[in-house]
Scaffold this active site. Structure first.
Site, PDB file in Angstrom:
ATOM      1  N   ASN A 173      56.866 -36.984  20.521  1.00 43.69           N
ATOM      2  CA  ASN A 173      57.831 -36.359  19.550  1.00 43.69           C
ATOM      3  C   ASN A 173      59.152 -36.572  20.382  1.00 43.69           C
ATOM      4  O   ASN A 173      59.694 -35.805  20.939  1.00 43.69           O
ATOM      5  CB  ASN A 173      57.556 -34.939  18.988  1.00 43.69           C
ATOM      6  CG  ASN A 173      58.574 -34.562  18.127  1.00 43.69           C
ATOM      7  OD1 ASN A 173      59.362 -35.171  17.557  1.00 43.69           O
ATOM      8  ND2 ASN A 173      58.462 -32.940  18.011  1.00 43.69           N
ATOM      9  N   TRP A 174      59.980 -37.782  19.597  1.00 48.40           N
ATOM     10  CA  TRP A 174      61.127 -37.974  20.316  1.00 48.40           C
ATOM     11  C   TRP A 174      62.366 -36.829  19.856  1.00 48.40           C
ATOM     12  O   TRP A 174      63.254 -36.654  20.625  1.00 48.40           O
ATOM     13  CB  TRP A 174      61.542 -39.278  19.967  1.00 48.40           C
ATOM     14  CG  TRP A 174      60.954 -40.636  20.693  1.00 48.40           C
ATOM     15  CD1 TRP A 174      59.870 -40.546  21.705  1.00 48.40           C
ATOM     16  CD2 TRP A 174      61.362 -42.107  20.492  1.00 48.40           C
ATOM     17  NE1 TRP A 174      59.513 -41.573  21.779  1.00 48.40           N
ATOM     18  CE2 TRP A 174      60.296 -42.854  21.352  1.00 48.40           C
ATOM     19  CE3 TRP A 174      62.267 -42.591  19.957  1.00 48.40           C
ATOM     20  CZ2 TRP A 174      60.497 -43.885  21.740  1.00 48.40           C
ATOM     21  CZ3 TRP A 174      62.424 -43.867  20.129  1.00 48.40           C
ATOM     22  CH2 TRP A 174      61.411 -44.599  21.051  1.00 48.40           C
ATOM     23  N   LYS A 175      61.937 -36.149  18.750  1.00 46.35           N
ATOM     24  CA  LYS A 175      63.053 -35.210  18.361  1.00 46.35           C
ATOM     25  C   LYS A 175      64.490 -36.052  17.947  1.00 46.35           C
ATOM     26  O   LYS A 175      64.140 -37.295  17.907  1.00 46.35           O
ATOM     27  CB  LYS A 175      63.281 -34.078  19.345  1.00 46.35           C
ATOM     28  CG  LYS A 175      61.886 -33.574  19.570  1.00 46.35           C
ATOM     29  CD  LYS A 175      61.991 -32.029  20.411  1.00 46.35           C
ATOM     30  CE  LYS A 175      60.768 -31.629  20.389  1.00 46.35           C
ATOM     31  NZ  LYS A 175      60.423 -30.172  20.904  1.00 46.35           N
TER      32      LYS A 175
ATOM     33  N   HIS B  21      56.672 -29.006  12.106  1.00 40.24           N
ATOM     34  CA  HIS B  21      57.203 -28.485  13.418  1.00 40.24           C
ATOM     35  C   HIS B  21      57.722 -27.080  13.429  1.00 40.24           C
ATOM     36  O   HIS B  21      58.498 -27.030  12.765  1.00 40.24           O
ATOM     37  CB  HIS B  21      57.932 -29.853  14.221  1.00 40.24           C
ATOM     38  CG  HIS B  21      57.951 -29.614  15.496  1.00 40.24           C
ATOM     39  ND1 HIS B  21      59.102 -28.798  16.011  1.00 40.24           N
ATOM     40  CD2 HIS B  21      57.379 -30.114  16.625  1.00 40.24           C
ATOM     41  CE1 HIS B  21      58.824 -28.699  17.513  1.00 40.24           C
ATOM     42  NE2 HIS B  21      57.956 -29.601  17.787  1.00 40.24           N
TER      43      HIS B  21
ATOM     44  N   GLU C 261      60.683 -26.323  14.933  1.00 36.63           N
ATOM     45  CA  GLU C 261      61.864 -26.543  14.674  1.00 36.63           C
ATOM     46  C   GLU C 261      62.108 -26.622  13.420  1.00 36.63           C
ATOM     47  O   GLU C 261      63.231 -26.226  12.928  1.00 36.63           O
ATOM     48  CB  GLU C 261      62.295 -27.658  15.662  1.00 36.63           C
ATOM     49  CG  GLU C 261      62.262 -27.518  17.192  1.00 36.63           C
ATOM     50  CD  GLU C 261      62.264 -28.515  18.038  1.00 36.63           C
ATOM     51  OE1 GLU C 261      62.345 -29.776  17.377  1.00 36.63           O
ATOM     52  OE2 GLU C 261      61.546 -28.314  19.130  1.00 36.63           O
TER      53      GLU C 261
ATOM     54  N   GLU D 255      51.139 -25.893  18.818  1.00 31.83           N
ATOM     55  CA  GLU D 255      52.314 -25.678  19.674  1.00 31.83           C
ATOM     56  C   GLU D 255      52.867 -24.239  19.657  1.00 31.83           C
ATOM     57  O   GLU D 255      53.616 -23.629  18.833  1.00 31.83           O
ATOM     58  CB  GLU D 255      53.370 -26.531  19.186  1.00 31.83           C
ATOM     59  CG  GLU D 255      52.889 -28.138  19.139  1.00 31.83           C
ATOM     60  CD  GLU D 255      54.252 -29.054  19.048  1.00 31.83           C
ATOM     61  OE1 GLU D 255      54.183 -29.984  19.887  1.00 31.83           O
ATOM     62  OE2 GLU D 255      55.153 -28.798  18.251  1.00 31.83           O
TER      63      GLU D 255
ATOM     64  N   GLY E 118      59.777 -26.897  25.098  1.00 32.48           N
ATOM     65  CA  GLY E 118      61.026 -27.126  25.766  1.00 32.48           C
ATOM     66  C   GLY E 118      61.430 -26.215  26.752  1.00 32.48           C
ATOM     67  O   GLY E 118      62.504 -26.303  27.086  1.00 32.48           O
TER      68      GLY E 118
ATOM     69  N   SER F 130      55.801 -28.362  26.307  1.00 33.13           N
ATOM     70  CA  SER F 130      56.051 -28.689  27.912  1.00 33.13           C
ATOM     71  C   SER F 130      54.518 -29.186  28.516  1.00 33.13           C
ATOM     72  O   SER F 130      54.229 -28.945  29.835  1.00 33.13           O
ATOM     73  CB  SER F 130      56.166 -27.154  28.749  1.00 33.13           C
ATOM     74  OG  SER F 130      57.360 -26.744  28.105  1.00 33.13           O
TER      75      SER F 130
ATOM     76  N   GLY G 196      57.022 -33.564  23.809  1.00 29.89           N
ATOM     77  CA  GLY G 196      58.392 -33.881  23.428  1.00 29.89           C
ATOM     78  C   GLY G 196      59.323 -34.509  24.606  1.00 29.89           C
ATOM     79  O   GLY G 196      58.995 -35.572  24.720  1.00 29.89           O
ATOM     80  N   GLY G 197      59.684 -33.765  25.581  1.00 31.95           N
ATOM     81  CA  GLY G 197      60.579 -34.250  26.532  1.00 31.95           C
ATOM     82  C   GLY G 197      59.879 -35.309  27.391  1.00 31.95           C
ATOM     83  O   GLY G 197      60.579 -36.278  27.868  1.00 31.95           O
TER      84      GLY G 197
HETATM   85  P1  13P Z   1      58.027 -30.313  24.939  1.00 33.37           P
HETATM   86  O1  13P Z   1      57.043 -31.135  25.313  1.00 33.37           O
HETATM   87  O2  13P Z   1      59.567 -30.991  25.132  1.00 33.37           O
HETATM   88  O3  13P Z   1      57.813 -29.067  25.451  1.00 33.37           O
HETATM   89  O4  13P Z   1      58.235 -30.301  23.350  1.00 33.37           O
HETATM   90  C1  13P Z   1      56.836 -30.028  22.632  1.00 33.37           C
HETATM   91  C2  13P Z   1      57.045 -30.357  21.223  1.00 33.37           C
HETATM   92  O5  13P Z   1      57.674 -29.552  20.521  1.00 33.37           O
HETATM   93  C3  13P Z   1      56.388 -31.657  20.460  1.00 33.37           C
HETATM   94  O6  13P Z   1      56.458 -31.599  19.252  1.00 33.37           O
END
Ligand code: 13P
Length: 252
Positions: free
Chosen positions: A9-11, A95, A97, A167, A173, A212, A233-234
């Site tokens: 998930n590149w966000k 998600h 967010e 999640e 994050g 994470s 994510g990251g």
């Molecule tokens: P991180 O891997 O950066 O914690 O993000 C997880 C996430 O929200 C994937 O959708």
């Protein structure tokens, strides 16, 4: 046997030049991938680029959101059929967010899910509790409510082929990963909830963990019986890390 799925998930990260380097690196690193699936969910403007670079590779692509409507006067929105036009296989829905920053309710999430499913996209339905909810001991109630909202809207048939991503919001994050045991407990709860709907559905549904996940902790998480890969994510923004996480899924 469920095949594990690792999805990036590149966000809201990326740019044409850096995406090219990242996508080329992921494709090179995952050539010949078997026994696990890999995908990247990119910002809308880069779907065409993802399609161009990833077609005929072992890496699928998708989006991070979609409209709750099929079409019409909804300025700025993107429909399920538009995602299909760009070869998307997956779309992330609900998600945390989107839920917390854009006010997506369970009802909105269920609408989005319906359109995604109807269009033939694989929904990656995100569920998970906040830190306060975990500390108040209501993790299972929260996850059940988020899951049930969709299950009630689409029934067992509508859940077939979907992916669920657990999640925990406090792990996103933050560098704080749920322990494999903490994650496994919630994954088993989710699978149990699905079993009440349909036993075969429960056995076949891929339940990813997100929050994470790194190359260093992926193997341990993916080794748990109900953790079928990850939503990353990251670490999905670095080809080497993302490839290592996909390889961990392949090996577990
Ligand atoms: P991180 O891997 O950066 O914690 O993000 C997880 C996430 O929200 C994937 O959708």
């Amino acid at each position: 046997m469920r095949e594990k799925l690792v999805a990036g998930n590149w966000k809201m990260h990326g740019g044409l030049a850096e995406n090219k380097v990242l996508l080329d690196g992921v494709v090179a690193g995952l050539s010949g991938l078997t026994g696990a699936k890999a995908a990247v969910c990119v910002p809308y403007p880069y779907l065409f680029q993802a399609q161009s670079v990833l077609q005929n590779s072992p890496v699928a692509w998708g989006a991070q959101n979609l409209s709750e409507h099929a079409k019409g006067a909804y300025t700025g929105e993107v429909s399920a059929s538009m995602l299909k036009d760009f070869g998307c296989q997956y779309v992330i829905i609900g998600h945390s967010e989107r839920r917390s920053l854009y006010g997506e309710t369970d009802a909105v999430v269920a609408h989005k899910y319906k359109w995604a499913h109807a269009a033939g996209l694989v929904p990656i339905l995100c569920v998970g509790e906040s830190l306060a909810e975990r500390e108040n001991g209501v993790t299972e109630q929260v996850v059940a409510r988020q899951l049930d909202a969709v299950v009630h809207a689409v029934g067992a048939a509508g859940m077939k082929g979907a992916v669920i991503a657990y999640e925990p919001v406090w792990a996103i994050g933050t560098g704080k990963t749920a322990t494999p045991e903490q994650a496994q407990a919630v994954h088993a709860f989710i699978r149990g909830r699905l079993r009440e709907v349909d036993a075969e559905l429960a056995e076949k549904t891929v339940i990813q963990y997100g929050g994470s996940v790194k190359a260093a902790n992926a193997a341990e998480l993916f080794g748990m019986p109900d953790i079928d890969g990850g939503l990353i994510g990251g670490a999905s923004l670095h080809a080497e890390d993302f490839v290592a996480i996909c390889r961990a899924a392949q090996a577990s």
